[in-house]
Design an enzyme around this catalytic site. Structure first.
Site, mmCIF file in Angstrom:
data_model
loop_
_atom_site.group_PDB
_atom_site.id
_atom_site.type_symbol
_atom_site.label_atom_id
_atom_site.label_comp_id
_atom_site.label_asym_id
_atom_site.label_seq_id
_atom_site.Cartn_x
_atom_site.Cartn_y
_atom_site.Cartn_z
ATOM 1 N N LYS A 1 8.666 2.905 7.234
ATOM 2 C CA LYS A 1 8.030 2.375 8.455
ATOM 3 C C LYS A 1 6.603 1.902 8.162
ATOM 4 O O LYS A 1 6.034 2.237 7.110
ATOM 5 C CB LYS A 1 8.029 3.463 9.537
ATOM 6 C CG LYS A 1 7.198 4.670 9.167
ATOM 7 C CD LYS A 1 7.434 5.833 10.129
ATOM 8 C CE LYS A 1 6.663 7.041 9.652
ATOM 9 N NZ LYS A 1 7.012 8.255 10.380
ATOM 10 N N ARG B 1 7.861 15.193 21.570
ATOM 11 C CA ARG B 1 7.616 13.748 21.500
ATOM 12 C C ARG B 1 8.837 13.028 22.068
ATOM 13 O O ARG B 1 8.860 12.716 23.240
ATOM 14 C CB ARG B 1 7.292 13.335 20.058
ATOM 15 C CG ARG B 1 6.762 11.939 19.952
ATOM 16 C CD ARG B 1 6.182 11.646 18.586
ATOM 17 N NE ARG B 1 7.185 11.602 17.526
ATOM 18 C CZ ARG B 1 6.899 11.380 16.233
ATOM 19 N NH1 ARG B 1 5.642 11.201 15.854
ATOM 20 N NH2 ARG B 1 7.843 11.344 15.330
ATOM 21 N N HIS C 1 12.173 16.706 14.281
ATOM 22 C CA HIS C 1 10.966 16.411 13.506
ATOM 23 C C HIS C 1 9.994 17.578 13.663
ATOM 24 O O HIS C 1 9.868 18.147 14.745
ATOM 25 C CB HIS C 1 10.354 15.100 14.011
ATOM 26 C CG HIS C 1 9.310 14.520 13.105
ATOM 27 N ND1 HIS C 1 9.417 14.499 11.735
ATOM 28 C CD2 HIS C 1 8.128 13.911 13.391
ATOM 29 C CE1 HIS C 1 8.352 13.903 11.214
ATOM 30 N NE2 HIS C 1 7.545 13.543 12.194
ATOM 31 N N ARG D 1 13.687 13.525 4.553
ATOM 32 C CA ARG D 1 13.095 12.247 4.984
ATOM 33 C C ARG D 1 11.684 12.075 4.427
ATOM 34 O O ARG D 1 10.707 12.086 5.169
ATOM 35 C CB ARG D 1 13.030 12.190 6.515
ATOM 36 C CG ARG D 1 14.369 12.311 7.242
ATOM 37 C CD ARG D 1 14.225 11.925 8.715
ATOM 38 N NE ARG D 1 13.191 12.684 9.392
ATOM 39 C CZ ARG D 1 13.389 13.801 10.091
ATOM 40 N NH1 ARG D 1 14.611 14.276 10.245
ATOM 41 N NH2 ARG D 1 12.370 14.421 10.656
ATOM 42 N N TYR E 1 -26.644 -2.903 6.247
ATOM 43 C CA TYR E 1 -26.979 -2.841 7.678
ATOM 44 C C TYR E 1 -27.649 -1.525 8.052
ATOM 45 O O TYR E 1 -27.204 -0.455 7.637
ATOM 46 C CB TYR E 1 -25.717 -2.973 8.540
ATOM 47 C CG TYR E 1 -25.119 -4.358 8.545
ATOM 48 C CD1 TYR E 1 -25.859 -5.469 8.934
ATOM 49 C CD2 TYR E 1 -23.795 -4.543 8.163
ATOM 50 C CE1 TYR E 1 -25.281 -6.739 8.939
ATOM 51 C CE2 TYR E 1 -23.216 -5.800 8.167
ATOM 52 C CZ TYR E 1 -23.970 -6.894 8.555
ATOM 53 O OH TYR E 1 -23.398 -8.134 8.562
ATOM 54 N N CYS F 1 -19.768 -2.964 4.893
ATOM 55 C CA CYS F 1 -19.758 -4.145 5.759
ATOM 56 C C CYS F 1 -18.310 -4.606 5.950
ATOM 57 O O CYS F 1 -17.397 -4.056 5.344
ATOM 58 C CB CYS F 1 -20.580 -5.273 5.144
ATOM 59 S SG CYS F 1 -22.248 -4.793 4.659
ATOM 60 N N MET F 2 -18.127 -5.658 6.743
ATOM 61 C CA MET F 2 -16.763 -6.141 6.973
ATOM 62 C C MET F 2 -16.126 -6.663 5.678
ATOM 63 O O MET F 2 -14.956 -6.404 5.403
ATOM 64 C CB MET F 2 -16.760 -7.230 8.044
ATOM 65 C CG MET F 2 -15.367 -7.627 8.469
ATOM 66 S SD MET F 2 -15.351 -9.006 9.599
ATOM 67 C CE MET F 2 -16.111 -8.300 11.041
ATOM 68 N N ASP F 3 -16.916 -7.395 4.896
ATOM 69 C CA ASP F 3 -16.356 -8.063 3.716
ATOM 70 C C ASP F 3 -16.929 -7.564 2.394
ATOM 71 O O ASP F 3 -16.497 -8.014 1.341
ATOM 72 C CB ASP F 3 -16.656 -9.568 3.773
ATOM 73 C CG ASP F 3 -16.117 -10.218 5.029
ATOM 74 O OD1 ASP F 3 -15.069 -9.765 5.526
ATOM 75 O OD2 ASP F 3 -16.745 -11.172 5.514
HETATM 76 C C1 LIG Z 1 7.169 9.265 9.329
HETATM 77 C C2 LIG Z 1 8.301 10.192 9.439
HETATM 78 C C3 LIG Z 1 8.755 10.905 8.318
HETATM 79 C C4 LIG Z 1 8.060 10.876 6.969
HETATM 80 O O1 LIG Z 1 6.861 11.606 7.014
HETATM 81 P P1 LIG Z 1 5.993 11.910 5.700
HETATM 82 O O2 LIG Z 1 4.957 12.843 6.179
HETATM 83 O O3 LIG Z 1 5.404 10.582 5.296
HETATM 84 O O4 LIG Z 1 6.895 12.445 4.673
HETATM 85 C C5 LIG Z 1 9.893 11.682 8.465
HETATM 86 N N1 LIG Z 1 10.526 11.764 9.655
HETATM 87 C C6 LIG Z 1 10.107 11.111 10.751
HETATM 88 C C7 LIG Z 1 10.846 11.254 12.042
HETATM 89 C C8 LIG Z 1 8.969 10.320 10.684
HETATM 90 O O5 LIG Z 1 8.545 9.685 11.785
#
Ligand SMILES: *Cc1c(COP(=O)(O)O)cnc(C)c1O
Length: 370
Positions: A36, A134, A163, A218, A262, A309-311
């Protein structure tokens, strides 16, 4: 046109080795590789193709459009979309063969209804809320949800998952969440009449609570060679995948008692050399690194002088001889020195995710093969 001197180097060999390391730690588990947010800033498509070739079992996308982009790039792996689903999106999930997260009675019924209309079966993972609060059906009402899903003819349940809320900080609460999910094992077997895969662990969970692995893990952070924080450095033998590099474009000698950048928050206490590097918060070099971050030049660490700075940033290289065009590393290694994402997090309070995801679109990604 030649590319600008500031770029992010993405080491696909390191990604491969990290996947292998995760496999070794969890030899009999499936791996849902999380990609993601543009693969945590590393580049969604390049990273996903590499993970597919390297033998990941699944990809985890954040929302529908990320999944669609993967399919349009020709990715064949199963793809689980982790986020919640709106009714109007369901047809696209089916069209692109993306697995949905069903997080309520309402949505699982809606998925079934739309799948029926399209004459297809929807591949669904049922999301159980075991404490994060969540998305997902609360574990106390999970049985009814499982029974509903099992009775819907156009729903094929591919997984049941939850999760973790405190994977990084509280093993006791992780144990509580694990138990809440594990308590559904027997009812699931009874209700579905077959074994449905479960999954729970993100990277921190994998390191702190490996027995909670169920059938799939995951990992996100670990694949990219990052740890949840500094305390894991010894425990997770993964390599950083991303480096952030630039070069010296301007050098000057500055007398004592001059302010730099700055608001002149850095004051020279001697005659010194200040080098300017063309990278700033517009590239993802966090402003919070002002007067505390470090940059590697010629294999040595030098302090960022004054505000980012920005750049551009300025670096105090003291009396050392530094040349225009010399490499400057903001994240990554040079000689024997290394600046890690974890170190930047320690200095700034940022999360590792924020650091690499924050490297903006104007920074070209350069891929090193494996
Ligand atoms: C982002 C996410 C993960 C991975 O998390 P890490 O901390 O990067 O290993 C696993 N499961 C779900 C549902 C997530 O949203």
């Amino acid at each position: 046109m030649e590319r600008r001197p500031t770029f992010a180097e993405v080491d696909l060999g390191a990604l491969n080795r990290n996947l292998r390391t995760v496999r070794k730690l969890f030899p009999h588990k499936g791996i849902i590789a999380i990609v993601k947010a543009d693969a945590y800033g590393h580049g969604l498509i390049s990273i996903s193709k590499e993970l597919e070739n390297a033998g990941a079992d699944y990809l985890g996308a954040g929302f529908l459009e990320e999944g669609v982009a993967l399919r349009e790039a020709g990715i064949k792996l199963p793809i689980l979309v982790l986020g919640g689903v709106a009714g109007f999106q369901i047809d696209y999930f089916l069209e692109y063969d993306l697995e949905l997260t069903a997080s309520s009675h309402f949505i699982v019924n809606e998925i079934d209804r739309r799948a029926r209309r399209m004459g297809r079966c929807a591949k669904v993972h049922l999301k159980i809320d075991t404490g994060l609060n969540r998305i997902g059906v609360n574990y106390r009402r999970a049985l009814e949800f499982l029974e509903t899903a099992a009775a819907l003819p156009f729903i094929q349940v591919k997984g049941i998952y939850s999760h973790l809320a405190k994977a990084n900080t509280d093993a006791d609460f992780t144990q509580v969440q694990y138990r809440r999910l594990a308590d559904l094992r027997e009812p699931v077997q009874r209700i579905f009449g077959e074994k449905i895969p479960f999954h729970l662990l993100n990277s921190a969970g994998m390191l702190n609570f490996p027995k909670g692995a169920f059938e799939f893990v995951r990992p996100g952070l670990l694949l990219y060679g990052m740890r949840p924080d500094m305390s894991y450095l010894e425990r997770a033998p993964v390599e950083p995948v991303m480096s952030l590099k630039s070069e010296v474009v301007f050098i000057k000698r500055v007398p004592p008692n001059e302010g730099i950048s700055y608001d002149l928050t850095y004051t020279t206490d001697r005659l010194t050399t200040i080098a300017t590097i063309p990278i700033g918060y517009g590239d993802g070099c966090l402003q919070r690194l002002s007067n505390c971050g470090k940059v590697l030049i010629g294999g040595k660490r030098y302090p960022i002088a004054g505000k980012v700075c920005m750049d551009q940033i300025m670096v105090d290289v003291s009396d050392d001889r530094v040349r225009i065009g010399e490499e400057a590393v903001v994240i990554g290694s040079q000689g024997d020195e290394r600046i890690t994402v974890e170190e930047i997090c320690e200095l700034t309070g940022a999360l590792p995710y924020e650091v690499t995801i924050g490297i903006t679109g104007r920074v070209p990604r350069l891929y090193l093969g494996d």
